[in-house]
Design a protein around this motif. Sequence first.
Motif, mmCIF file in Angstrom:
data_model
loop_
_atom_site.group_PDB
_atom_site.id
_atom_site.type_symbol
_atom_site.label_atom_id
_atom_site.label_comp_id
_atom_site.label_asym_id
_atom_site.label_seq_id
_atom_site.Cartn_x
_atom_site.Cartn_y
_atom_site.Cartn_z
ATOM 1 N N VAL A 274 -12.663 -0.996 -1.606
ATOM 2 C CA VAL A 274 -12.026 -1.730 -0.517
ATOM 3 C C VAL A 274 -12.564 -3.160 -0.503
ATOM 4 N N LEU A 275 -11.627 -4.140 -0.524
ATOM 5 C CA LEU A 275 -12.026 -5.538 -0.619
ATOM 6 C C LEU A 275 -12.077 -6.239 0.734
ATOM 7 N N THR A 276 -11.182 -5.918 1.623
ATOM 8 C CA THR A 276 -11.120 -6.595 2.920
ATOM 9 C C THR A 276 -11.270 -5.577 4.050
ATOM 10 N N ASP A 277 -11.368 -6.119 5.241
ATOM 11 C CA ASP A 277 -11.496 -5.251 6.412
ATOM 12 C C ASP A 277 -10.214 -4.445 6.629
ATOM 13 N N THR A 278 -10.406 -3.236 7.074
ATOM 14 C CA THR A 278 -9.265 -2.361 7.337
ATOM 15 C C THR A 278 -8.760 -2.573 8.763
ATOM 16 N N GLY A 279 -7.586 -2.040 9.037
ATOM 17 C CA GLY A 279 -6.999 -2.162 10.374
ATOM 18 C C GLY A 279 -5.928 -1.122 10.597
ATOM 19 N N LEU A 280 -5.517 -0.981 11.847
ATOM 20 C CA LEU A 280 -4.458 -0.054 12.243
ATOM 21 C C LEU A 280 -3.306 -0.862 12.810
ATOM 22 N N ASP A 281 -2.144 -0.752 12.181
ATOM 23 C CA ASP A 281 -0.947 -1.453 12.629
ATOM 24 C C ASP A 281 -0.069 -0.513 13.440
ATOM 25 N N GLY A 282 0.629 -1.095 14.421
ATOM 26 C CA GLY A 282 1.541 -0.300 15.240
ATOM 27 C C GLY A 282 1.097 -0.284 16.680
ATOM 28 N N SER A 283 1.935 0.271 17.518
ATOM 29 C CA SER A 283 1.653 0.377 18.945
ATOM 30 C C SER A 283 2.259 1.662 19.479
ATOM 31 N N SER A 284 1.799 2.042 20.643
ATOM 32 C CA SER A 284 2.275 3.263 21.275
ATOM 33 C C SER A 284 3.552 2.975 22.047
ATOM 34 N N GLY A 285 4.503 3.902 21.982
ATOM 35 C CA GLY A 285 5.756 3.763 22.699
ATOM 36 C C GLY A 285 5.721 4.446 24.062
ATOM 37 N N VAL A 286 6.896 4.518 24.672
ATOM 38 C CA VAL A 286 7.001 5.145 25.992
ATOM 39 C C VAL A 286 6.736 6.645 25.895
ATOM 40 N N LEU A 287 7.186 7.274 24.818
ATOM 41 C CA LEU A 287 6.993 8.719 24.677
ATOM 42 C C LEU A 287 5.516 9.070 24.553
ATOM 43 N N THR A 288 4.719 8.177 23.962
ATOM 44 C CA THR A 288 3.287 8.444 23.869
ATOM 45 C C THR A 288 2.650 8.505 25.243
ATOM 46 N N TRP A 289 3.187 7.726 26.199
ATOM 47 C CA TRP A 289 2.679 7.762 27.571
ATOM 48 C C TRP A 289 2.935 9.112 28.223
ATOM 49 N N PHE A 290 3.901 9.881 27.681
ATOM 50 C CA PHE A 290 4.213 11.202 28.203
ATOM 51 C C PHE A 290 3.709 12.313 27.285
ATOM 52 N N GLY A 291 2.766 12.008 26.387
ATOM 53 C CA GLY A 291 2.127 13.045 25.588
ATOM 54 C C GLY A 291 2.592 13.162 24.162
ATOM 55 N N ALA A 292 3.448 12.251 23.674
ATOM 56 C CA ALA A 292 3.886 12.305 22.277
ATOM 57 C C ALA A 292 2.712 11.974 21.351
ATOM 58 N N PRO A 293 2.732 12.463 20.107
ATOM 59 C CA PRO A 293 1.615 12.198 19.191
ATOM 60 C C PRO A 293 1.474 10.711 18.881
ATOM 61 N N PRO A 294 0.306 10.106 19.082
ATOM 62 C CA PRO A 294 0.096 8.702 18.702
ATOM 63 C C PRO A 294 0.092 8.553 17.182
ATOM 64 N N SER A 295 0.646 7.465 16.693
ATOM 65 C CA SER A 295 0.719 7.220 15.253
ATOM 66 C C SER A 295 0.464 5.749 14.967
ATOM 67 N N ARG A 296 -0.139 5.492 13.800
ATOM 68 C CA ARG A 296 -0.444 4.136 13.346
ATOM 69 C C ARG A 296 -0.279 4.071 11.824
ATOM 70 N N LYS A 297 -0.396 2.870 11.305
ATOM 71 C CA LYS A 297 -0.432 2.614 9.860
ATOM 72 C C LYS A 297 -1.829 2.116 9.498
ATOM 73 N N PHE A 298 -2.519 2.889 8.642
ATOM 74 C CA PHE A 298 -3.850 2.503 8.196
ATOM 75 C C PHE A 298 -3.683 1.513 7.039
ATOM 76 N N VAL A 299 -4.010 0.245 7.291
ATOM 77 C CA VAL A 299 -3.783 -0.829 6.321
ATOM 78 C C VAL A 299 -5.121 -1.250 5.724
ATOM 79 N N PHE A 300 -5.183 -1.334 4.402
ATOM 80 C CA PHE A 300 -6.387 -1.777 3.712
ATOM 81 C C PHE A 300 -5.982 -2.328 2.342
ATOM 82 N N THR A 301 -6.874 -3.127 1.780
ATOM 83 C CA THR A 301 -6.661 -3.725 0.467
ATOM 84 C C THR A 301 -7.738 -3.236 -0.482
ATOM 85 N N VAL A 302 -7.322 -2.679 -1.613
ATOM 86 C CA VAL A 302 -8.260 -2.156 -2.607
ATOM 87 C C VAL A 302 -8.110 -2.925 -3.904
ATOM 88 N N GLY A 303 -9.170 -2.944 -4.650
ATOM 89 C CA GLY A 303 -9.163 -3.559 -5.978
ATOM 90 C C GLY A 303 -9.716 -2.610 -7.008
#
Length: 382
Positions: A143-172
């Motif tokens: 891994v070359l750079t810092d990792t991060g989580l992209d995305g946000s929670s929607g209205v359904l997540t406020w009512f118990g829907a599964p939270p989801s994100r995109k795990f973003v990283f750069t590898v060499g």
Amino acid sequence: MAAALAALAFLLLPAAGATAAEKPTVTLSKTQAGKGGDITVTGKGWRPDALLMMLVCGQATPGRGVPGGTNSCANDTGRAVTTDGKGAFSKKLPVAEPPKPCPCVVHVATVTGEKALADAAFKVAGHPVEPLPKQQGGGRLSVLTDTGLDGSSGVLTWFGAPPSRKFVFTVGNVGSAPVKNPVFQVGTSHGVFAPQWEEQQWRGTIAPGKKAQIKLPVELSAGAHGDYLVSLKFGGKVLAEQPWGVGRPWGVTVFWILLCVVVPAAVFRIGMALVDKLRPGRRRGSRPAGRHRTGRISELTDRLPKLRLPQGAVAADRAARTPPTSRTKPPGASGSKDTAANTGTLPWFTPDTDPGAGTAPTAPAGQLSAPSENSPTTKGNT
């Protein structure tokens, strides 16, 4: 000189033995057993009072570890054990067929604290055996750079829907060979629990000395909230970790509060309606006795024939009903001799009592008198 070297070797041997003893080891009572049996697992050199997890895993060797993670292990028959004050343990483990074919190992790893693991070769009798997948020789990802989580929670997540994100990283690729379609392991852990690994393959080739940005989906269970840790592993080595704070699904709490208020109110309304319908002595569409009788009397009165009286009789009837004190008398006139009051007719229609009189009777104040028969008729200016 020889004596000095012997003394130095004597002093170093215990230190070397202590260093070797610090490495965790695992031994088995049997190297082969069938499904339904059990084996005794013994360990030494572990951290004192450490919580460990024992699993039977497929497609793994002691030197290579478990490339498929816990997805290659029989998780339902795993056992937990705690080491003693010297870092040793001994416990029985049921034999089960892992989801992957053999070669198999008994995998022991720490659950909390500093990570440590050890494997012992084991053969499950009757379980299929397949060769291990070829390792990508020379290719190594970092891994070359810092990792991060992209995305946000929607209205359904406020009512118990599964939270989801995109795990973003750069590898060499820091190796000497290209890496084609690498398989990563993404794990999520909550609190002191160990990560639950899941294999995800990235389609593409990373040449030596090149880098690439990779996005892998990460999803938690429904209703998850709190502090989580997302880990990335490749080739049995953890490359990166990213914390993830998940908010509480307050919509579910609001829903239950409203449910606890609305349902009792609805039950109360239904109960009151049933009580009103089942009340004794009350029939549907019934009316009170007094109102019913009054309505019948008015109905009968409306049906009676109406009589019409002559106009003179109506005026006499009204005069008879009027109290004597409320009648109007003209000034200077006697009530007993007033012809207009007695007859109920207007004064100017009253006949003259003295036709030969020279003067006409004076009309009461406030009233207009009719012209006399003997008065000259005025026809206007001539």
